[in-house]
Motif scaffolding. Structure first.
Motif, mmCIF file in Angstrom:
data_model
loop_
_atom_site.group_PDB
_atom_site.id
_atom_site.type_symbol
_atom_site.label_atom_id
_atom_site.label_comp_id
_atom_site.label_asym_id
_atom_site.label_seq_id
_atom_site.Cartn_x
_atom_site.Cartn_y
_atom_site.Cartn_z
ATOM 1 N N MET A 36 0.834 -1.210 0.000
ATOM 2 C CA MET A 36 0.000 0.000 0.000
ATOM 3 C C MET A 36 0.869 1.261 0.000
ATOM 4 O O MET A 36 0.520 2.253 -0.640
ATOM 5 N N GLY A 37 1.996 1.216 0.701
ATOM 6 C CA GLY A 37 2.916 2.358 0.692
ATOM 7 C C GLY A 37 3.482 2.603 -0.704
ATOM 8 O O GLY A 37 3.537 3.755 -1.171
ATOM 9 N N PHE A 38 3.909 1.536 -1.362
ATOM 10 C CA PHE A 38 4.430 1.692 -2.720
ATOM 11 C C PHE A 38 3.334 2.128 -3.690
ATOM 12 O O PHE A 38 3.579 2.910 -4.613
ATOM 13 N N ALA A 59 -4.604 14.293 -2.978
ATOM 14 C CA ALA A 59 -5.413 13.271 -3.647
ATOM 15 C C ALA A 59 -5.058 11.876 -3.128
ATOM 16 O O ALA A 59 -5.947 11.048 -2.859
ATOM 17 N N VAL A 60 -3.780 11.602 -2.971
ATOM 18 C CA VAL A 60 -3.353 10.294 -2.465
ATOM 19 C C VAL A 60 -3.799 10.122 -1.013
ATOM 20 O O VAL A 60 -4.307 9.061 -0.625
ATOM 21 N N ALA A 61 -3.668 11.163 -0.200
ATOM 22 C CA ALA A 61 -4.096 11.090 1.196
ATOM 23 C C ALA A 61 -5.613 10.897 1.286
ATOM 24 O O ALA A 61 -6.103 10.115 2.116
ATOM 25 N N GLY A 62 -6.364 11.579 0.449
ATOM 26 C CA GLY A 62 -7.822 11.413 0.439
ATOM 27 C C GLY A 62 -8.224 9.997 0.063
ATOM 28 O O GLY A 62 -9.153 9.424 0.647
ATOM 29 N N GLY A 63 -7.528 9.423 -0.911
ATOM 30 C CA GLY A 63 -7.804 8.035 -1.278
ATOM 31 C C GLY A 63 -7.503 7.086 -0.136
ATOM 32 O O GLY A 63 -8.259 6.133 0.112
ATOM 33 N N ALA A 64 -6.421 7.340 0.590
ATOM 34 C CA ALA A 64 -6.065 6.485 1.722
ATOM 35 C C ALA A 64 -7.101 6.607 2.833
ATOM 36 O O ALA A 64 -7.484 5.602 3.460
ATOM 37 N N ILE A 65 -7.585 7.823 3.079
ATOM 38 C CA ILE A 65 -8.611 8.025 4.116
ATOM 39 C C ILE A 65 -9.910 7.317 3.713
ATOM 40 O O ILE A 65 -10.562 6.676 4.538
ATOM 41 N N ALA A 66 -10.290 7.435 2.450
ATOM 42 C CA ALA A 66 -11.508 6.766 1.982
ATOM 43 C C ALA A 66 -11.386 5.248 2.137
ATOM 44 O O ALA A 66 -12.327 4.581 2.595
ATOM 45 N N LEU A 67 -10.241 4.696 1.790
ATOM 46 C CA LEU A 67 -10.019 3.266 1.944
ATOM 47 C C LEU A 67 -10.078 2.856 3.418
ATOM 48 O O LEU A 67 -10.663 1.820 3.768
ATOM 49 N N ALA A 68 -9.487 3.673 4.296
ATOM 50 C CA ALA A 68 -9.511 3.375 5.731
ATOM 51 C C ALA A 68 -10.932 3.421 6.277
ATOM 52 O O ALA A 68 -11.322 2.570 7.094
ATOM 53 N N LEU A 69 -11.735 4.379 5.853
ATOM 54 C CA LEU A 69 -13.119 4.464 6.316
ATOM 55 C C LEU A 69 -13.947 3.275 5.852
ATOM 56 O O LEU A 69 -14.748 2.720 6.616
ATOM 57 N N ILE A 70 -13.751 2.866 4.612
ATOM 58 C CA ILE A 70 -14.476 1.688 4.095
ATOM 59 C C ILE A 70 -14.083 0.445 4.890
ATOM 60 O O ILE A 70 -14.944 -0.349 5.295
ATOM 61 N N ALA A 71 -12.802 0.275 5.137
ATOM 62 C CA ALA A 71 -12.341 -0.884 5.913
ATOM 63 C C ALA A 71 -12.886 -0.833 7.341
ATOM 64 O O ALA A 71 -13.268 -1.865 7.905
ATOM 65 N N ALA A 72 -12.937 0.360 7.946
ATOM 66 C CA ALA A 72 -13.468 0.488 9.304
ATOM 67 C C ALA A 72 -14.954 0.136 9.349
ATOM 68 O O ALA A 72 -15.407 -0.536 10.287
#
Length: 134
Positions: A36-38, A59-72
């Motif tokens: 995920m980091g790469f 944009a990359v940070a927003g995508g990571a936050i969206a992915l984290a919220l979906i996983a949560a």
């Protein structure tokens, strides 16, 4: 199995299997985090062609936050479902259902419970003694 060695019991095998599975799950989680980091780095570099560096980072940070919220949200739903199934299984158990009533009865009628316990212990002791002499 020679030299007195015994096969491990079923609970020991189950515990070993769970521990091994947890170890492999941790390795998989570590590999997922590295990938995920790469992926985030590659996404940032790809976005640099179209956006300024600040906007690409956002944009990359927003995508990571969206992915984290979906996983949560998925994790929360799975945990709630598991807890509900556990409550249903515990409620179906006769021992769990009767235990609070038995404790309340025992606290209200301590003398009666003590008398019955003593009578039962005496009965089984005398019964065992009679069997031993026969």
């Amino acid at each position: 199995m020679t030299d007195g060695a015994r096969a491990p019991s079923a609970p020991a095998r189950a515990a070993r299997s769970i521990a091994l599975g947890a170890g492999f799950a941790m390795v998989a989680l570590l590999a997922l985090l590295v990938s995920m980091g790469f992926l985030a780095g590659a996404g940032y570099i790809a976005l640099l062609d179209h956006l300024s560096p600040r906007l690409a980072a956002l944009a990359v940070a927003g995508g990571a936050i969206a992915l984290a919220l979906i996983a949560a949200l998925i994790g929360r739903a799975l945990i709630a479902g598991g807890a509900q199934r556990l409550r249903a299984a515990a409620g179906a158990s006769a021992l769990v259902a009767l235990a609070p009533h038995a404790v309340r009865f025992g606290l209200r009628n301590a003398r009666l419970v003590g008398l019955l316990s003593t009578a039962a212990a005496t009965y089984f002791a005398l019964r065992g003694r009679d069997r031993g002499q026969a």
